[in-house]
Write a protein that holds these residues in place. Structure first.
Motif, PDB file in Angstrom:
ATOM      1  N   SER A  96       0.780  -1.566   0.277  1.00  0.00           N
ATOM      2  CA  SER A  96       0.006   0.014   0.073  1.00  0.00           C
ATOM      3  C   SER A  96       0.673   0.972  -0.338  1.00  0.00           C
ATOM      4  O   SER A  96       2.501   1.047   0.193  1.00  0.00           O
ATOM      5  N   LYS A  98       1.590   4.500   1.937  1.00  0.00           N
ATOM      6  CA  LYS A  98       1.697   4.754   3.196  1.00  0.00           C
ATOM      7  C   LYS A  98       1.884   6.530   3.145  1.00  0.00           C
ATOM      8  O   LYS A  98       2.828   6.693   2.674  1.00  0.00           O
ATOM      9  N   GLU A 133      -4.204  11.092  -0.989  1.00  0.00           N
ATOM     10  CA  GLU A 133      -5.035  10.477  -0.510  1.00  0.00           C
ATOM     11  C   GLU A 133      -5.271   9.890  -1.267  1.00  0.00           C
ATOM     12  O   GLU A 133      -6.381   9.169  -0.186  1.00  0.00           O
ATOM     13  N   ASP A 134      -6.410   9.904  -2.367  1.00  0.00           N
ATOM     14  CA  ASP A 134      -7.204   8.954  -2.683  1.00  0.00           C
ATOM     15  C   ASP A 134      -6.189   7.149  -2.346  1.00  0.00           C
ATOM     16  O   ASP A 134      -7.195   6.516  -2.675  1.00  0.00           O
ATOM     17  N   LEU A 136      -4.011   6.425  -0.905  1.00  0.00           N
ATOM     18  CA  LEU A 136      -3.933   5.667  -0.144  1.00  0.00           C
ATOM     19  C   LEU A 136      -4.828   4.461   1.103  1.00  0.00           C
ATOM     20  O   LEU A 136      -4.732   3.337   1.868  1.00  0.00           O
ATOM     21  N   SER A 137      -6.047   4.509   0.774  1.00  0.00           N
ATOM     22  CA  SER A 137      -7.033   3.812   1.095  1.00  0.00           C
ATOM     23  C   SER A 137      -6.866   2.570   0.211  1.00  0.00           C
ATOM     24  O   SER A 137      -8.342   1.437   0.504  1.00  0.00           O
ATOM     25  N   LYS A 138      -6.298   1.802  -0.784  1.00  0.00           N
ATOM     26  CA  LYS A 138      -6.266   1.414  -1.905  1.00  0.00           C
ATOM     27  C   LYS A 138      -4.957   0.154  -1.664  1.00  0.00           C
ATOM     28  O   LYS A 138      -4.141   1.183  -1.438  1.00  0.00           O
TER      29      LYS A 138
END
Length: 186
Positions: A96, A98, A133-134, A136-138
């Motif tokens: 990911s 980080k 930022e988009d 970071l969650s994937k």
């Protein structure tokens, strides 16, 4: 020639005064990369690519994100929390992006905006920061040959995936393969 020490005051003064012609009111001055690459801790600007020395073949790369509460942060591809503790054929499925404090990623680094002469850097606040930022969650699949930390850093800064360290490996391997296949040794 890798400079991994702290800049001398004279070098720091040169770093602070050398600016590229791309300076705009919205973007701080971009320091000439040849000067910044010789210095381990130059002044950083959001969107700068940072190289953290690794072994003799590979380094780790990240993108300088800026400061949060006075702490400098770097966005980088990490397999640290991956389910795959061992890379299988150079891949980790659950890596990911980080966002970590700079000191946590590495104490020694240099700025490596090596494509600025050929490709203008993308706007950090309009493009790079929202993408970080988009993402970071994937989950991201790390692949040493096609999607490593350098590929991600150049993709964020320039919109182009490139890895000079992989190109150097290919430059050594491909002639050997051609010779082996050409001589029908394999």
């Amino acid at each position: 020639d890798q400079c991994l020490g702290v800049c001398s005051p004279a070098a720091a003064a040169v770093v602070d005064t050398a600016v590229a012609p791309q300076q705009t009111p919205e973007r701080p001055a971009i320091v000439h990369n040849s000067i910044r690459e010789r210095c381990s801790h130059p002044k950083l600007f959001p969107g700068d690519i940072l190289e953290f020395p690794g072994n003799s073949y590979f380094s780790h790369f990240g993108v300088y994100y800026g400061e949060r509460d006075g702490v400098p942060y770097v966005a980088h591809l990490s397999i640290r929390d991956s389910d795959s503790r061992l890379l299988l054929f150079g891949r980790a499925m659950n890596s990911s992006l980080k966002l970590d404090p700079l000191d946590m990623v590495g104490k020694k680094f240099k700025v490596r905006n090596y494509m600025d002469d050929k490709h203008p850097p993308r706007d950090f606040y309009a493009l790079i920061k929202p993408e970080i930022e988009d993402t970071l969650s994937k989950p991201i699949t790390f692949d040493i040959l096609f999607n490593n930390s350098e590929h991600l850093a150049t993709l964020l800064r320039y919109g182009i995936k490139k890895s000079e360290q992989i190109e150097r490996v290919y430059a050594k391997i491909v002639p050997t393969w051609k010779e082996l296949f050409g001589d029908k040794k394999i």
